[in-house]
Design a protein around this motif. Structure first.
Motif, short mmCIF file in Angstrom:
data_model
loop_
_atom_site.label_atom_id
_atom_site.label_comp_id
_atom_site.label_asym_id
_atom_site.label_seq_id
_atom_site.Cartn_x
_atom_site.Cartn_y
_atom_site.Cartn_z
N TYR A 58 0.85 -1.13 0.13
CA TYR A 58 0.05 -0.18 -0.14
C TYR A 58 0.88 1.25 0.17
CZ TYR A 58 -3.75 -3.21 0.76
OH TYR A 58 -4.75 -4.43 0.61
N PRO A 60 2.43 4.59 -1.10
CA PRO A 60 1.92 5.60 -1.74
C PRO A 60 2.72 6.01 -3.34
CG PRO A 60 2.97 6.55 0.02
CD PRO A 60 3.07 5.12 0.22
N ASP A 61 3.93 5.21 -3.20
CA ASP A 61 4.97 5.71 -4.24
C ASP A 61 4.70 4.31 -5.14
OD1 ASP A 61 7.95 5.38 -3.13
OD2 ASP A 61 6.12 4.49 -2.30
N PHE A 78 6.81 11.93 -16.22
CA PHE A 78 5.86 10.97 -17.05
C PHE A 78 4.57 11.28 -17.23
CE2 PHE A 78 9.08 7.46 -17.07
CZ PHE A 78 9.84 7.70 -16.18
N ILE A 447 9.03 3.50 -9.32
CA ILE A 447 10.11 4.29 -10.08
C ILE A 447 11.13 4.49 -9.38
CG2 ILE A 447 10.35 6.28 -11.33
CD1 ILE A 447 7.31 6.71 -11.64
N THR B 98 1.03 14.55 -13.69
CA THR B 98 1.66 13.06 -13.02
C THR B 98 2.48 13.25 -11.99
OG1 THR B 98 1.70 12.77 -15.40
CG2 THR B 98 2.62 10.94 -14.30
N TRP B 99 3.42 14.41 -12.03
CA TRP B 99 4.24 14.49 -10.92
C TRP B 99 3.65 14.93 -9.42
CZ3 TRP B 99 9.16 13.49 -9.95
CH2 TRP B 99 9.78 14.21 -8.90
N ARG B 102 0.71 11.65 -8.93
CA ARG B 102 0.73 10.28 -8.98
C ARG B 102 1.63 9.53 -8.00
NH1 ARG B 102 -3.68 8.84 -10.87
NH2 ARG B 102 -4.25 9.51 -12.78
N GLY B 103 2.40 10.54 -7.01
CA GLY B 103 3.31 9.86 -6.36
C GLY B 103 4.44 9.38 -6.69
N LEU B 104 5.06 9.60 -7.86
CA LEU B 104 6.15 9.03 -8.49
C LEU B 104 7.34 8.85 -7.52
CD1 LEU B 104 5.98 10.90 -11.80
CD2 LEU B 104 4.75 8.79 -11.32
N ARG B 106 8.65 8.83 -3.74
CA ARG B 106 8.56 9.23 -2.22
C ARG B 106 9.11 10.35 -1.59
NH1 ARG B 106 6.85 5.62 2.28
NH2 ARG B 106 6.57 4.00 0.79
N PHE B 107 10.33 10.46 -1.92
CA PHE B 107 11.29 11.41 -1.31
C PHE B 107 11.30 12.98 -2.01
CE2 PHE B 107 12.43 8.40 1.34
CZ PHE B 107 12.71 7.17 0.55
N HIS B 108 10.89 13.08 -3.37
CA HIS B 108 10.88 14.22 -4.03
C HIS B 108 9.60 14.94 -4.77
CE1 HIS B 108 15.09 14.30 -3.82
NE2 HIS B 108 15.19 13.10 -4.43
N PRO B 112 0.71 11.18 -3.07
CA PRO B 112 -0.56 11.06 -3.85
C PRO B 112 -1.75 11.43 -3.12
CG PRO B 112 0.03 8.81 -3.65
CD PRO B 112 1.30 9.58 -2.98
N VAL B 117 -3.51 8.33 2.93
CA VAL B 117 -1.87 8.54 2.73
C VAL B 117 -1.86 9.69 3.66
CG1 VAL B 117 -0.21 9.47 1.06
CG2 VAL B 117 -1.60 7.86 0.42
N GLU B 121 -0.74 6.85 8.51
CA GLU B 121 0.81 6.44 8.37
C GLU B 121 1.12 6.18 6.98
OE1 GLU B 121 1.13 2.35 10.02
OE2 GLU B 121 -0.70 1.87 8.87
N GLY B 122 0.56 7.10 6.21
CA GLY B 122 1.22 7.50 4.60
C GLY B 122 1.00 6.10 3.74
N LEU B 123 -0.05 5.33 4.00
CA LEU B 123 -0.35 4.22 3.01
C LEU B 123 -1.63 4.41 2.39
CD1 LEU B 123 0.77 1.19 5.35
CD2 LEU B 123 2.07 2.27 3.83
#
Lengths: 723, 235
Positions: A58, A60-61, A78, A447, B98-99, B102-104, B106-108, B112, B117, B121-123
């Motif tokens: 689950y 988020p990324d 993308f 990704i 998309t950026w 879409r949560g491409l 996690r760190f940058h 999403p 989320v 707890e971020g899920l």
């Protein structure tokens, strides 16, 4: 259990070799929590990694939709597209590249990201094989040096059953760290039980590992990439003090005399004494001699060399020397012994599984001659072809192509089950190589640092979202029941490949649904297939297996599959290759980027790139619970930190001519002076200056393969400075 | 969640008035939902045109400053488009969408836009998701296949659904009070709890100016609608 919750036992399929058993709770199509095996002993309990898997399912990324690149390659920009458009693009690009440059111009890169019996890398190989072919890799990153050595010496690879270590009076863990790497669920528990029962443990390693802390009666620190010298000096002591098992050597081995001559210095005028080895390894001569005597006179004794010292320049010699020592002491084919292999059962316990999907024969392979320096064995048949690219040479090949002496020019890359850019040597070069390609398509769950360079991204689901079965490095098989629907538009490997095959116009790709494949493969290997699916596991807990038991017990009827039928200390197959850097007997060859390399003046610290507790290679690097445990830091001894003004927690630069990373330092006595450890698997994350802030070890490693095929991730020099 | 009071919203007295107001509110939710559901296309200008006269459709003084600010940013951006956004501009928007959503990475990139989320707890598929599903179920609504139902676009669309029902209720059943209660509960228990943090993330990451404005409008609207509902329920 909360109302409406159902619990399932599901095997996990990382390539850590565990295949341990999760207990997964599901309600209304959502996984609510995960625990582990709570059934009969011996339990197959998961470590911290798979316990955190819910955060991965689950996450988020997670990559949940097919994507197409917009903007420059590698920028990470993308847009979402349909599966139809994504697969159509991949298929038409494959056809275009094949027609313009030939099928060898398409390279398929892979590794062990998903180790299921059905949904694995073979599904993709079959697509490309039937579509016209592609270039495949050779060289198992984990252990090609060991594989080479096994084939040359024994004829086939084998490993020690961790349940047998309790029968050893002495176990020498040479670089092996089961407490962290697992490689067989329950392996470190088995070691602890052995210790409790009286087994003496000696750990030889540049670090005082968690395994050392768990079981070691003695820790012998050693310089990385010098292990072969230590083993050969041990052979010197054993020979000169007449401690070797001459009966065993006469009965079961071939060519010991040649090795003896080399060790005594008859060949090159240099007797391989402990004093000689001390200068190379930094182990005191006295210690080497004691270790040799102890190993030779304790029966049974298990020499358990891990693959890590073999992942060095000329690492195959390390394994060849270890096998020779095992033979010299007669510890092969007996309980409590070891043929000089590590604890692992992956691929070594034959299981009567039914046939899996065939790859269909790769036309690019079919048209290819053999490499001159390949062993002529059945295992080497595919890997021995000129058309295949060694895992450490792929990027060089992409950049240079035929002009660089490679078999083809390379224009397209497809990856699955691997974070290639991250995990193979010389990342900065790999970036240049990927930038030079015409098309890149990647199957992934996230990704990753590699996936950022894709032109097309294909989302793969996790193993909870489809069914499969796994066989890890231990004596059990596990079932993976699908418990939730694939998230977003992610799909299983098989589904992706079936759809891609259709786009490529292949009509005979697959005729069986997933469940049918599973039954075909697994039913013959388990006692009751329905019960196997229900309980999620079949445990084989009879006697611990002993490698080469038959060959030793009954040599007349069970010869080793080597030219002489014996254990070839002098390998006739290697001799036939006639390459000076592949000697027919085990030899110590000075590795590149050792302390004696002129480069050491600029880059005085030896780099090792070890496995990290909170990751399985690159998997789990982005999972919060696990990231809390330990920072990605470079570990160095106070003797190296102090003169550099470095304290624990300081940000430091670790660098050499190949690149630079900036990460925190951990100052510890648990690593010897002169050596630094950057744990492998952290995701490459360059800043605007191209400096990696993620801590990817392969920014620093050298992309040069060992002659026998070892990937030298533990042979490198760096400098460290406060950032 | 602290509501910034920028002046009480004058109540709308007539049933007809309330029905029309509910209809306007539904249209605002619908537009917002569409902008978060998928990247902008060539119909963007058409889609946003009604926002030019937003102020007239809502009670006097209802629009908070932040929403006005957001609308201004969007006008500026639309002015650059002219009557039809160029291919280049649309491609940039698609990449940005998309950026941002879409949560491409996690760190940058921003997380999403799922309630779970932000709150669990971020899920995805956390406890909040379950509660949202329960709410939808009461109206016999299902989510989309394989898409968590707590996506911002879906939660905004649920508000649209409720407002449309409410508009009908004022005209026929003689009262939309129950639906107003439902709307208020959904905003205060769900949307309003995470939208401000989500909007802040968008403002910090957007490079086009468009989504920056959209974030202001979104955050402002949720606050504004809560006040409108409060005004209506006080009657």
């Amino acid at each position: 259990m909360a109302s409406g919750e159902k619990a399932y036992y599901i095997g996990t399929d990382m390539n850590c070799g565990g295949a341990c058993l999760l207990k997964v709770y599901v309600r209304d199509g959502v996984i609510t929590r995960m625990e582990t095996d709570d059934g009969e002993e011996p339990q197959l309990r998961n470590c911290l990694r798979c316990r955190a898997y819910r955060q991965r399912v689950y996450a988020p990324d997670r990559l949940l939709y097919p994507m197409k690149r917009v903007g420059e390659r590698g920028e990470g920009k993308f847009e979402r597209i349909s599966w139809d458009e994504a697969l159509e693009t991949v298929a038409s690009e494959y056809k275009r590249v094949k027609e313009t440059y030939g099928p060898a111009a398409v390279v398929y890169l892979t590794n062990g990201g998903d180790m299921g019996q059905v949904h694995n890398t073979r599904t993709i190989v079959r697509v490309f094989s039937l579509a016209g072919g592609c270039t495949l890799m050779w060289g198992i990153a984990s252990n090609e040096g060991w594989m080479f050595a096994c084939q040359a010496t024994y004829g086939y690879p084998a490993g020690v059953d961790h349940r047998d270590v309790i029968n050893s009076k002495l176990a020498i863990l040479w670089g092996q760290n089961p407490a962290v790497i697992i490689d067989g669920c329950g392996s470190s528990f088995a070691l602890a039980k052995a210790k409790e029962a009286g087994t003496k443990f000696i750990v030889v390693d540049p670090r005082y590992t968690d395994t050392a802390a768990l079981v070691a009666d003695r820790w012998i620190p050693i310089r990385p990439a010098t292990d072969t010298a230590a083993l050969i000096a041990m052979a010197y002591v054993i020979i000169t003090e007449d401690l070797h098992d001459k009966r065993f050597l006469d009965t079961y081995t071939f060519g010991f005399d040649r090795f003896q001559g080399y060790v005594l210095g008859e060949e090159d005028g240099v007797p391989k004494t402990p004093a000689w080895a001390e200068g190379i390894t930094s182990i005191p001569a006295q210690t080497i001699a004691e270790l040799a005597r102890e190993y030779a006179t304790t029966k049974p004794a298990a020499l358990l060399p891990s693959k890590a010292p073999g992942r060095t320049a000329y690492g195959e010699q390390f394994h060849r020397a270890a096998f020779t020592l095992a033979a010299m002491t007669g510890n092969i084919g007996i309980h409590g012994g070891s043929p000089g292999c590590e604890i692992t059962q992956r691929g070594t316990t034959p299981l009567p599984m039914g046939s899996a999907m065939k790859t269909g024969g790769n036309p690019v392979d079919a048209g290819s001659p053999r490499r001159r320096d390949a062993l002529p064995t059945a295992i080497s048949k595919g890997p021995g072809l000129v058309a295949r690219l060694h895992n450490s040479e792929v990027m060089d090949a992409i950049l240079k192509g035929k002009a660089g002496g490679y078999h083809s020019d390379y224009k397209m890359v497809y990856t699955a089950n691997v974070n290639y850019l991250n995990q193979y040597p010389n990342v900065n070069k790999a970036v240049r190589a990927l930038q030079s390609l015409e098309f890149i398509a990647i199957q992934e769950q996230f990704i990753t640092s590699t996936a950022k360079f894709a032109d097309i991204l294909l989302p793969t689901c996790t193993f909870f979202e489809r069914s499969d079965a796994v066989w890890g490095a231990g004596p059990h098989l596990a079932y993976q029941r699908k418990v939730i629907e694939p998230l977003g538009e992610s799909r299983s490997h098989l589904d992706i490949c079936m759809a891609l095959a259709k786009k490529l116009g292949i009509d005979n790709y697959n005729d069986k649904p997933e469940e049918e494949w599973l039954e075909q493969i697994m039913a013959p290997a388990v006692t009751d297939y329905e019960r196997f699916k229900e309980t999620g596991v079949e445990k084989f807990y009879s006697e611990p297996s002993v490698p080469f038991k038959n060959e030793i017990a009954d040599p007349a009827n069970y010869p080793f599959p080597t030219p002489s039928g014996k254990i070839e200390i002098y390998s006739q197959q290697i001799a036939a290759i006639e390459t000076p850097l592949l000697p027919a007997i085990p030899k110590y060859i000075e590795p590149w980027e050792s302390v004696n390399d002129p480069l050491a003046e600029k880059y005085p610290l030896q780099l090792i790139t070890t496995h990290f507790k909170r990751r399985a290679h690159t998997q789990f690097d982005n999972i919060p619970w696990l990231r809390e445990l330990e920072l990605q830091a470079v570990k160095l001894n106070p003797q190296d930190a102090e003169p550099r003004g470095i304290k624990g927690g300081d940000l430091v630069r670790v660098f050499n001519d190949r690149g630079e990373i900036v990460i925190p330092a951990e100052v510890t006595q648990r690593i010897i002076p002169g050596v630094v450890d950057v744990p492998q698997g952290a995701w490459y994350d360059p800043d605007e200056r191209g400096v990696d802030r993620g801590g990817c070890a392969n920014v620093l490693t050298k992309d040069k393969r060992s002659p026998g095929g070892a990937m030298p991730s533990n042979s490198g020099l760096v400098q460290v400075e406060k950032a | 969640m602290v509501r910034t009071r920028e002046g009480k919203v004058p109540p709308v007295a007539t049933l007809q008035g309330r029905s029309e107001l509910a209809g306007s509110r539904a249209r605002i939710y619908r537009t917002l939902s569409i902008t978060y559901a998928r990247p902008a296309d060539e119909h963007l200008v058409e889609l946003l045109r009604p926002w030019g006269t937003l102020e007239t459709e809502l009670p006097q003084g209802a629009l908070p400053e932040i929403m006005k600010r957001g609308l201004r940013k969007i006008w500026i951006w639309l002015e650059r488009c002219g009557s039809q956004p160029s291919e280049e501009l649309l491609t940039a928007l698609v990449a940005e969408f998309t950026w941002l959503f879409r949560g491409l990475n996690r760190f940058h990139s921003p997380p999403p836009p799922y309630e779970s989320v932000y709150l669990d707890e971020g899920l995805v598929y956390g406890a909040s998701t379950e509660r949202v599903i329960q709410r939808y179920r009461r109206f016999r609504l299902k989510g989309q296949n394989n898409e968590p139902p707590d996506h911002i676009a879906l939660e905004l669309d649920f508000m649209r659904f409720l407002c449309e029902r409410e508009a009908l209720a004022w005209q026929t059943e003689g009262g939309g009070q129950d639906l107003l209660k439902e709307e208020d509960a959904f905003l205060s228990e769900h949307l309003a709890r995470w939208a401000p943090a989500f909007c802040e993330n968008i403002r910090m990451s957007d490079t086009t100016g468009f989504y920056d404005g959209l974030a202001d409008v979104t955050e402002g609207w949720i606050c504004c609608d809560q006040m409108i509902i409060e005004g209506l329920t006080e009657l």
